[in-house]
Scaffold this active site. Structure first.
Site, PDB file in Angstrom:
ATOM      1  N   PRO A  42       0.832  -1.214   0.000  1.00  0.00           N
ATOM      2  CA  PRO A  42       0.000   0.000   0.000  1.00  0.00           C
ATOM      3  C   PRO A  42       0.857   1.251   0.000  1.00  0.00           C
ATOM      4  CG  PRO A  42      -0.033  -1.076   2.146  1.00  0.00           C
ATOM      5  CD  PRO A  42       0.689  -2.001   1.226  1.00  0.00           C
ATOM      6  N   PRO A  43       0.262   2.413  -0.279  1.00  0.00           N
ATOM      7  CA  PRO A  43       1.042   3.660  -0.294  1.00  0.00           C
ATOM      8  C   PRO A  43       1.619   3.979   1.079  1.00  0.00           C
ATOM      9  CG  PRO A  43      -1.105   3.953  -1.369  1.00  0.00           C
ATOM     10  CD  PRO A  43      -1.135   2.628  -0.694  1.00  0.00           C
ATOM     11  N   VAL A  49       4.442   2.840   2.616  1.00  0.00           N
ATOM     12  CA  VAL A  49       5.169   1.853   3.431  1.00  0.00           C
ATOM     13  C   VAL A  49       6.666   1.901   3.170  1.00  0.00           C
ATOM     14  CG1 VAL A  49       3.201   0.307   3.624  1.00  0.00           C
ATOM     15  CG2 VAL A  49       4.773   0.024   1.719  1.00  0.00           C
ATOM     16  N   GLY A  50       7.131   2.768   2.267  1.00  0.00           N
ATOM     17  CA  GLY A  50       8.568   2.957   2.084  1.00  0.00           C
ATOM     18  C   GLY A  50       9.159   2.226   0.904  1.00  0.00           C
ATOM     19  N   LYS A  51       8.378   1.975  -0.134  1.00  0.00           N
ATOM     20  CA  LYS A  51       8.889   1.230  -1.303  1.00  0.00           C
ATOM     21  C   LYS A  51       9.940   2.057  -2.044  1.00  0.00           C
ATOM     22  CE  LYS A  51       4.807   0.743  -3.125  1.00  0.00           C
ATOM     23  NZ  LYS A  51       3.999   1.413  -2.089  1.00  0.00           N
ATOM     24  N   SER A 110     -14.087 -14.163   2.748  1.00  0.00           N
ATOM     25  CA  SER A 110     -13.580 -14.526   4.073  1.00  0.00           C
ATOM     26  C   SER A 110     -14.590 -14.267   5.186  1.00  0.00           C
ATOM     27  CB  SER A 110     -12.285 -13.765   4.358  1.00  0.00           C
ATOM     28  OG  SER A 110     -12.504 -12.375   4.341  1.00  0.00           O
ATOM     29  N   LYS A 144      -5.504  -8.828   9.580  1.00  0.00           N
ATOM     30  CA  LYS A 144      -6.739  -9.130  10.307  1.00  0.00           C
ATOM     31  C   LYS A 144      -6.459  -9.420  11.780  1.00  0.00           C
ATOM     32  CE  LYS A 144      -9.106 -10.940   6.214  1.00  0.00           C
ATOM     33  NZ  LYS A 144      -9.690 -12.123   5.557  1.00  0.00           N
TER      34      LYS A 144
END
Length: 803
Positions: free
Chosen positions: A362-363, A365-367, A684, A727
């Site tokens: 996700p945006p 997170v430090g990629k 789920s 979760k």
């Protein structure tokens, strides 16, 4: 927000209001409008249900999506709806005809659509000789403008022939001119005919001057072009004279000799060296001022600037690399381990080709920043290109030199920028590539990101193979579903899940807070933020998987601190939970918590959003009816099918739960997932729905401290799910004590932090009976309880204390 009020008059009309963006409608003017905003559609529908009259008023700012009374001009046009067509996309196409100017007296209402009280504006100006003279002047100026300007055709004058009233002439001319919205609104506000004509005459005079200036500039450009052509012809003659005299050849020979020397020093591969020498030979035969000579020189400059044989030495010290990676990023162990493995193998074998890594998460997170850290730890150059929105294949492979203004692709440009043949090359947002008539950039990347092919990468501009095998390519993406399978197959995918609360706390403490303090000109001694305050910011002021919003909130605290320090009120600020609200205002989000007590028909499920994991209560109620099932909460197709599967399972085991076999013919079931504004989907929630249905039908309470996730089959088997870590973390945040997990996900338990596993009871299940044994307050009943007879009696029994 208070409504705007002005004086009212007895002759006022009450009509719907349609706000316009970037356009105006004048009296006696017919125009098609496309209406799509909800309030606007309701206003048009309101007008059609009455006398078809509607007020068209322009917004002061076109970018306001939901205009309030103060965002709309007071003067508009009272119009009549002539035709209404509903478009396939749900919008309305409306044909309106302006009737007269009108002024808004007050707003009758603003919800669900705007409705206003207006008075029609009629001019009191007598048509005296001065007005007639102004009308003729305006008409003459407009004829002059049409003749000189190419924007309007001669037929624009035909619309004025049938008009004799000066005000109508002015409005007709205004509607044909391409003026700014503010200028047209000023002309619409001018109710007095004399004032309107005078203002229009001034505007037309200015437009005519602009047209004359444009013509003058065009004439000068054409004259300059003729001068350039003449100079070119004279230069060609001069070249011929120099050639006859034997002049000019020495300069070209010197330039060719310098180029050949540079080719030798560049140590090009054989193919590139041969190509460069051929281009030098072509350059020698061309006149120095020829256009093609400039293209050849530019090509040779690029060819010689590329790092064909230049490379940086890798720092293969594993301890040094680990220190740098840990220094720049907290967590992200999988990515760090993969980089250290690459270094270890590189230490043993120098022939290792650069891997193709794809960081997915996700945006925030430090990629992207991780790519910089990798380059720093390896001691390599770093190049980043953004692929978001790229639609042209030539952006990757370059343009052929036959085109004017041809350029190499971004890959070759990045290698030139790096200056070495083995940089860390980050391709950001690879999942945002587009496709249109100019080609498919993703297909062009197949060669770049294939370790077996990129040794001979071919750029259309370069026309010779370029070796990319030593490059360490890192790509980033928010998701994999938009990446073509052929491209995805060439990359090693590493998933970066969202950070846990403890990880965010450590990142804020180690990286974000020192960074924002430094950026805002503060020193650490001037600002102290407690750990509990940071936790509250994470829980109540941000909702994200990454840490971007967290950094923004910390920056907001720094801004408040800087103001206090500069004003001299305080020298040192300490932010705690008690005074956090004074720095950041009211909390933006609420922390989802578990139910407070055991209840019937309510089971707690777990889901994953773009912001991480969430706990969600699934409610089921039983009503007298004919067996219908209502599913609410903005559920997706897959989630609806899970509800049907859960219901079928309960029907197949109705005797075991003490439920009447024909309950599906006598009762309706309403299944609801709260927070209905948020779309939800996925399989789920199957066991959660089945548990809630069993609880509602059999009148058995569900434990409030149990949450569950898992897909259910018609036979009651529990299948595996995704996003288990997120979760479980959501359950832990909500105060859940027991989490029911499919046994197929046992392999994913190692991703859950050890401190979380110690505090939670994780129950692995394979069948729905095991779920009910844990989830129901009394476990699975030994004997079937008496069947339910009446939903009202069941609700009364559920509310009694002994239940």
């Amino acid at each position: 927000m208070p409504l705007r009020r002005t004086r009212t008059k007895p002759a006022a009309l009450e009509v719907p209001l349609l706000p316009l963006r970037g356009m105006l409608v004048f009296p006696r003017m017919m125009m098609h409008l496309e209406v799509g905003r909800e309030k606007s559609v309701l206003a048009v529908t309101d007008a059609m249900g009455r006398d078809r009259q509607i007020l068209l008023a322009t917004q002061k700012r076109a970018d306001v999506e939901q205009p309030e009374p103060e965002d709309i001009h007071d003067i508009g046009t009272l119009a009549e709806i002539k035709q209404l067509v509903k478009l396939p996309d749900g919008n309305l196409r409306v044909l309106v005809e302006g009737v007269s100017r009108a002024r808004i007296l007050d707003f009758v209402r603003t919800e669900p659509s705007h409705r206003v009280r207006v008075e029609q504006i009629t001019s009191s100006q007598e048509h005296n000789a001065e007005v007639e003279a102004l009308a003729r002047t305006v008409t003459s100026l407009f004829e002059q403008y049409v003749k000189q300007s190419r924007r309007l055709g001669p037929d624009a004058l035909s619309g004025l022939q049938g008009l004799s009233e000066p005000g109508a002439i002015a409005d007709q001319i205004i509607s044909l001119l391409s003026l700014k919205v503010e200028e047209k609104q000023a002309l619409l506000d001018a109710a007095d005919v004399h004032q309107r004509l005078a203002l229009l005459a001034h505007t037309l005079q200015r437009e005519i001057e602009i047209v004359e200036l444009e013509r003058k500039i065009s004439h000068q450009v054409r004259k300059q072009m003729e001068k350039s052509q003449r100079e070119y012809y004279l230069r060609e003659q001069l070249k011929a004279i120099h050639k006859e005299l034997g002049d000019g050849t020495e300069d070209r020979a010197t330039e060719a000799a310098e180029m050949r020397e540079r080719i030798k020093q560049a140590k090009l591969p054989p193919a590139a060296e041969e190509k460069a020498n051929r281009e030098v030979e072509r350059l020698e035969k061309m006149p120095p001022m020829a256009a093609e000579a400039v293209v050849v020189r530019t090509y040779l400059d690029l060819l010689l600037a590329l790092p064909w044989s230049k490379a940086t030495d890798d720092n293969l010290d594993l301890d040094h690399a680990k220190v740098i990676l840990d220094e720049d990023h907290y967590g992200l162990d999988k990515v760090k381990d993969r980089i250290l493995e690459f270094l270890a193998i590189r230490h043993l074998s120098s022939d290792l080709r650069g891997p193709i890594l794809c960081l997915v998460g996700p945006p925030g997170v430090g990629k992207t920043s991780l790519g910089k850290s990798v380059a720093r730890s390896l001691g390599r150059k770093f190049v980043r290109i953004s692929l978001g929105g790229v639609r042209d294949e030539a952006e990757i492979r370059g343009h052929r030199r036959t085109y004017v203004g041809a350029l190499p692709g971004r890959i070759v440009q990045g290698m030139r920028q790096a200056g070495s043949s083995n940089p860390v090359f980050l391709m950001d947002e690879i999942d945002k590539l587009g496709v249109d008539f100019r080609g498919d950039p993703a297909s062009a990347l197949l060669e770049v990101l294939d370790p077996e092919q990129n040794k001979t990468f071919s750029d259309h501009y370069l026309e010779v193979p370029f070796d990319l095998s030593a490059v360490l390519f890192i790509t980033t993406a928010n998701g994999l579903h938009t990446i073509p399978q052929a491209l995805l197959d060439r990359m090693e995918v590493i998933h970066l899940p969202g950070y846990t609360e403890e990880e965010k706390l450590q990142i804020a403490r180690r990286h974000l807070l020192p960074k924002v303090i430094r950026e805002h000109g503060l020193v650490p001694a001037q600002l102290e933020v407690s750990d509990n305050a940071i936790r509250h910011i994470i829980r109540l002021y941000t909702r994200e998987a990454g840490v971007r919003q967290l950094e923004r909130q910390l920056a907001a605290i720094c801004r408040k601190t800087a103001r206090e320090v500069v004003s001299g009120k305080q020298k040192r600020i300490r932010v705690s939970v008690t005074n956090l609200r004074t720095h950041l205002g009211a909390a933006r989000y609420h922390s989802t918590e578990a139910e407070k007590r055991d209840e019937i028909g309510v089971a707690q499920g777990l889901g994953v959003t773009d912001y991480g994991g969430e706990i969600m209560a699934i409610e089921v109620t039983v009503l007298k009816g004919k067996g219908s099932v209502m599913l609410t909460g903005k559920l997706g197709e897959v989630m609806r099918e899970s509800a049907q599967a859960a219901l079928s399972y309960v029907r197949s085991r109705s005797d075991r739960f003490g439920v009447e076999p024909d309950f599906h013919e006598k009762y309706d079931l309403h299944v609801h997932v709260p927070e209905g504004a948020l779309p939800k989907d996925g399989p789920s929630a199957g066991i959660t729905m089945a548990t809630a249905v069993v609880s509602a039908l059999a009148q058995l309470q569900v434990r409030h401290d149990v949450a569950m996730t898992g897909e259910i089959t018609l036979r009651g088997k529990v299948l595996g799910i995704g996003g288990l870590k997120e979760k479980v973390l959501a359950a832990h945040r909500a105060g859940i004590k027991t989490v029911i997990v499919p046994r197929e996900n046992e392999k994913d338990l190692e991703d859950i932090p050890p401190e979380i596993r110690r505090e939670l009871r994780l129950v692995l299940v394979e069948h729905m009976d095991e779920v009910l044994e844990v989830a129901l307050a009394g476990g699975m009943p030994d004997e079937a309880p008496p069947p339910m007879t009446d939903p009202a009696e069941a609700e009364q029994a559920a509310a009694s204390p002994h239940m």
